[in-house]
Enzyme design. Structure first.
Site, PDB file in Angstrom:
ATOM      1  N   CYS A 123       0.805  -1.222   0.000  1.00  0.00           N
ATOM      2  CA  CYS A 123       0.000   0.000   0.000  1.00  0.00           C
ATOM      3  C   CYS A 123       0.841   1.276   0.000  1.00  0.00           C
ATOM      4  CB  CYS A 123      -0.985  -0.010   1.171  1.00  0.00           C
ATOM      5  SG  CYS A 123      -0.232   0.030   2.825  1.00  0.00           S
TER       6      CYS A 123
ATOM      7  N   HIS B  70      -2.642   1.177   6.885  1.00  0.00           N
ATOM      8  CA  HIS B  70      -2.970   1.144   5.456  1.00  0.00           C
ATOM      9  C   HIS B  70      -3.088   2.575   4.921  1.00  0.00           C
ATOM     10  CE1 HIS B  70      -4.208  -0.815   1.802  1.00  0.00           C
ATOM     11  NE2 HIS B  70      -5.367  -0.156   1.758  1.00  0.00           N
TER      12      HIS B  70
ATOM     13  N   HIS C  61      -5.937   1.623  -4.372  1.00  0.00           N
ATOM     14  CA  HIS C  61      -4.920   1.212  -3.400  1.00  0.00           C
ATOM     15  C   HIS C  61      -4.427  -0.199  -3.674  1.00  0.00           C
ATOM     16  CE1 HIS C  61      -8.190  -0.686  -0.569  1.00  0.00           C
ATOM     17  NE2 HIS C  61      -8.682  -0.521  -1.765  1.00  0.00           N
TER      18      HIS C  61
END
Length: 225
Positions: free
Chosen positions: A141, A186, A198
Site C-alpha cells: 500500500c 494502510h 490502493h
C-alpha cells in the site's frame, strides 16, 4: 378538449424523443472517449500473442516481440486489452509493461490531484507485493503511494504511518482526487466520487474500492501544491 389533450400528448412525445436522442448521443460520445483513451506500454519479459479474446484458446491476431510498443486500454483479470498499430486485442497482463512516465502537473490544485488520481488508476490489476514499490511488478500500500508520487517528482516517506505526516492535512469533507486517505496500517489515494485506488491485498492486488471510508479514516493528506 380532445384536441388539447392530443396536442399535449404530441408535445410530451417530442420531449421524450429529444431526451432519448440526447442520451444516445451522450452514450456514443462516452464510448468514443473510452475507445480513444489509453496509455503507453510495451511488451517485456517475453514475447506473447495478441488474441481476439481473454483466453489462451482464442484466435491469435499476431505475435508480439519483446519491446513492441502498445497502447494499454484496460486490464481485467490476467489480461490487458491493448492496441498495436491498427489492431486491438488481448495479451497476458504479465507480459505488458505500463509506462510509469507521468504527465506534467498543471493547473489548479484540484486539476493536479486529478492527474495523479488518473495516473494511479493505470496500475489497477497489478499485483500486491509486501515490501514492493514497483508499479508493474508489485507494490504494497505505501509502496504504491510512494511510487505513484515519485513519478511526479515527490519524495514521500516509505511507510503508511510516516506518510500520514506527508504534505498538509485537510478535512475528510474537503478531500479531493489525489489526496492520501490514511488508515491504521494502510493508505490509499482518493480518486473522487467517494472511491479510492490502493494496493489492497495479495488476493486482490491494486484495485479501486467504492468507499473511501470503508474503515476508520485517521487522516487526509494533500501532497500537491
Amino acid at each position: 378538449m380532445i384536441k388539447t389533450i392530443k396536442k399535449v400528448a404530441v408535445i410530451i412525445m417530442t420531449v421524450v424523443i429529444m431526451i432519448s436522442t440526447v442520451r444516445i448521443a451522450d452514450q456514443a460520445s462516452s464510448t468514443t472517449v473510452q475507445a480513444a483513451s489509453g496509455y503507453s506500454g510495451k511488451i517485456y519479459k517475453h514475447w506473447c500473442k495478441l488474441r481476439t479474446a481473454k483466453s489462451k484458446r482464442s484466435k491469435t491476431i499476431k505475435k508480439l516481440s519483446v519491446g513492441t510498443k502498445v497502447t494499454v486500454l484496460s486490464t481485467s483479470g490476467s489480461w490487458r486489452k491493448i492496441k498495436v498499430g491498427n489492431k486491438t486485442g488481448y495479451a497476458l497482463k504479465k507480459y505488458v509493461y505500463i509506462s510509469t512516465n507521468a504527465p506534467k502537473l498543471t493547473g489548479s490544485t484540484y486539476n493536479k490531484g486529478q492527474t495523479v488520481a488518473s495516473f494511479a488508476q493505470r496500475f489497477v490489476g497489478n499485483p500486491y507485493v509486501w515490501g514492493g514499490t514497483n508499479l508493474n511488478m508489485g507494490a504494497d500500500c505505501s509502496g504504491f503511494v510512494k511510487s505513484v508520487y515519485k513519478s511526479f517528482g515527490y519524495n514521500l516517506p516509505r511507510s503508511s504511518s510516516s506518510q500520514r505526516s506527508a504534505g498538509r492535512k485537510v478535512s475528510y469533507s474537503n478531500k479531493q482526487p489525489g489526496d492520501l486517505i490514511c488508515y491504521s496500517g494502510h493508505i490509499a489515494i482518493y480518486i473522487g466520487n467517494g472511491k479510492i485506488v490502493h494496493a489492497s491485498s495479495r488476493k486482490t492486488g491494486i484495485k479501486i474500492s467504492p468507499k473511501a471510508n470503508y474503515r476508520k479514516v485517521l487522516s487526509v493528506r494533500r501532497i500537491v501544491k
